[in-house]
Design a protein around this motif. Structure first.
Motif, mmCIF file in Angstrom:
data_model
loop_
_atom_site.group_PDB
_atom_site.id
_atom_site.type_symbol
_atom_site.label_atom_id
_atom_site.label_comp_id
_atom_site.label_asym_id
_atom_site.label_seq_id
_atom_site.Cartn_x
_atom_site.Cartn_y
_atom_site.Cartn_z
ATOM 1 N N TYR A 135 0.497 -1.102 -0.061
ATOM 2 C CA TYR A 135 0.116 -0.076 0.452
ATOM 3 C C TYR A 135 0.634 0.872 -0.375
ATOM 4 C CZ TYR A 135 0.604 -0.067 5.117
ATOM 5 O OH TYR A 135 1.568 -0.318 6.009
ATOM 6 N N ILE A 136 0.234 2.417 -0.264
ATOM 7 C CA ILE A 136 0.676 3.681 -0.797
ATOM 8 C C ILE A 136 0.451 4.678 0.904
ATOM 9 C CG2 ILE A 136 1.195 5.953 -1.647
ATOM 10 C CD1 ILE A 136 0.717 3.964 -3.632
ATOM 11 N N VAL A 137 2.105 4.320 1.432
ATOM 12 C CA VAL A 137 1.379 5.879 2.577
ATOM 13 C C VAL A 137 1.592 7.259 2.589
ATOM 14 C CG1 VAL A 137 1.980 6.274 5.347
ATOM 15 C CG2 VAL A 137 1.791 3.889 4.075
ATOM 16 N N LEU A 138 0.850 7.869 2.571
ATOM 17 C CA LEU A 138 0.531 9.382 2.827
ATOM 18 C C LEU A 138 0.712 9.996 4.542
ATOM 19 C CD1 LEU A 138 0.966 12.372 1.340
ATOM 20 C CD2 LEU A 138 -1.265 11.989 1.073
ATOM 21 N N LYS A 139 1.757 10.542 4.258
ATOM 22 C CA LYS A 139 1.533 11.416 5.497
ATOM 23 C C LYS A 139 2.556 13.121 5.567
ATOM 24 C CE LYS A 139 4.268 10.548 10.257
ATOM 25 N NZ LYS A 139 5.584 10.734 11.154
ATOM 26 N N LEU A 140 1.561 13.830 6.191
ATOM 27 C CA LEU A 140 1.945 15.286 6.620
ATOM 28 C C LEU A 140 1.800 15.723 7.445
ATOM 29 C CD1 LEU A 140 -1.256 16.446 3.913
ATOM 30 C CD2 LEU A 140 1.013 15.759 3.326
#
Length: 297
Positions: A26-31
């Motif tokens: 999966y792809i993790v996007l962290k801001l």
């Protein structure tokens, strides 16, 4: 794209848990931001990455093209973590996941996307980027660029043995994001820029013609090929009444094949982003019969 932000839908919750526990990629996007994120920038992050993912998969792994789904994992003060599960639709349909192929696809996408963002951070550009691509790139960096001290990461990962294992990661901070914004905006201006160049007495060959009168200054359905300027035929624009009248006369009164004739014309080439997109004819000098090896047939 479908964005899931609730836990009360048991079918999606089960799919999420099953997907994660199965060790699927999966792809993790962290801001991470100092200030609150504007809602438009927040949404653009998800839309942009999903848009680029969909485009990449359709071009590079068409057999895996399915509607990706985003689950917002956590929203805390100064931090937002979301996961994009590309292959949940396969699970819901009962299809067997090709584990290695999926991992390779996700790793390759993150690496490819990261290289494109890095190009703009470094003051370069992606040569074949479209307006849609540039909009996505801008959406991916806008939230961090607008924050005084932000950081973002996009990573490919799997959950194995009770631990998250990151395979490929892209990170950028506010300073880098602002450099990317400047370069993306410049690239957008280049694509939008319209230039004109004049050429005298060039040979044009009709690839498509029309006997009807054409409005002056507007693109017509007619197409002209000028080999010394482009290997493509381009739409024709009549830039003067006299040029339009003389060319239409030749088209209407031709006793033989129009496409075996050459038109010696003065033209103005309209370009966008350095590419010719239309020929504006200002004057007709002569009509000649073409040798068979270069005629329009």
């Amino acid at each position: 794209m479908r964005t899931i932000v609730r836990d009360d839908d048991n079918s999606y919750l089960r799919a999420y848990n099953s997907y994660m526990n199965g060790g699927h990629p999966y792809i993790v996007l962290k801001l991470q931001t100092k200030n609150p994120i504007q809602i438009g920038d927040f949404v653009s992050e998800f839309i942009s990455i999903t848009s680029q993912y969909d485009k990449f998969i359709k071009e590079s792994y068409p057999a895996l093209a399915q509607e990706a789904q985003i689950f917002v994992k956590s929203v805390r003060h100064g931090s937002v973590i979301a996961v994009l599960l590309p292959f949940v639709p396969f699970m819901l349909s009962g299809e067997i996941l090709a584990h290695i192929e999926h991992i390779n696809a996700i790793n390759e996408f993150v690496r490819n996307f990261g290289e494109k963002i890095e190009a703009y951070v470094s003051g370069r550009k992606v040569d074949n980027a479209t307006r849609s691509d540039l909009k996505d790139f801008m959406g991916a960096v806008a939230a961090i660029a607008n924050d005084p001290k932000g950081k973002a990461s996009i990573a490919s990962a799997v959950f194995e043995g009770g631990k998250i294992k990151t395979r490929v990661a892209v990170t950028f901070d506010s300073t880098e994001a602002r450099r990317a914004v400047t370069q993306i905006e410049e690239h957008q201006r280049q694509l939008e820029q319209r230039n004109n160049a004049d050429y005298s007495r060039v040979l044009g060959i009709f690839k498509q013609a029309n006997t009807r009168d054409s409005p002056i200054g507007r693109r017509t359905s007619e197409r002209l090929k000028i080999e010394q300027l482009s290997d493509r035929d381009l739409p024709l624009v009549y830039a003067s009444d006299l040029a339009e009248q003389r060319i239409k006369h030749e088209i209407r009164e031709a006793d033989d094949n129009l496409f075996k004739k050459g038109f010696i014309v003065d033209i103005n080439v309209e370009t966008i982003g350095g590419r010719p997109v239309a020929y504006r004819v200002t004057n007709l000098h002569q009509v000649i019969d073409l040798p068979s090896e270069i005629d329009g047939t």
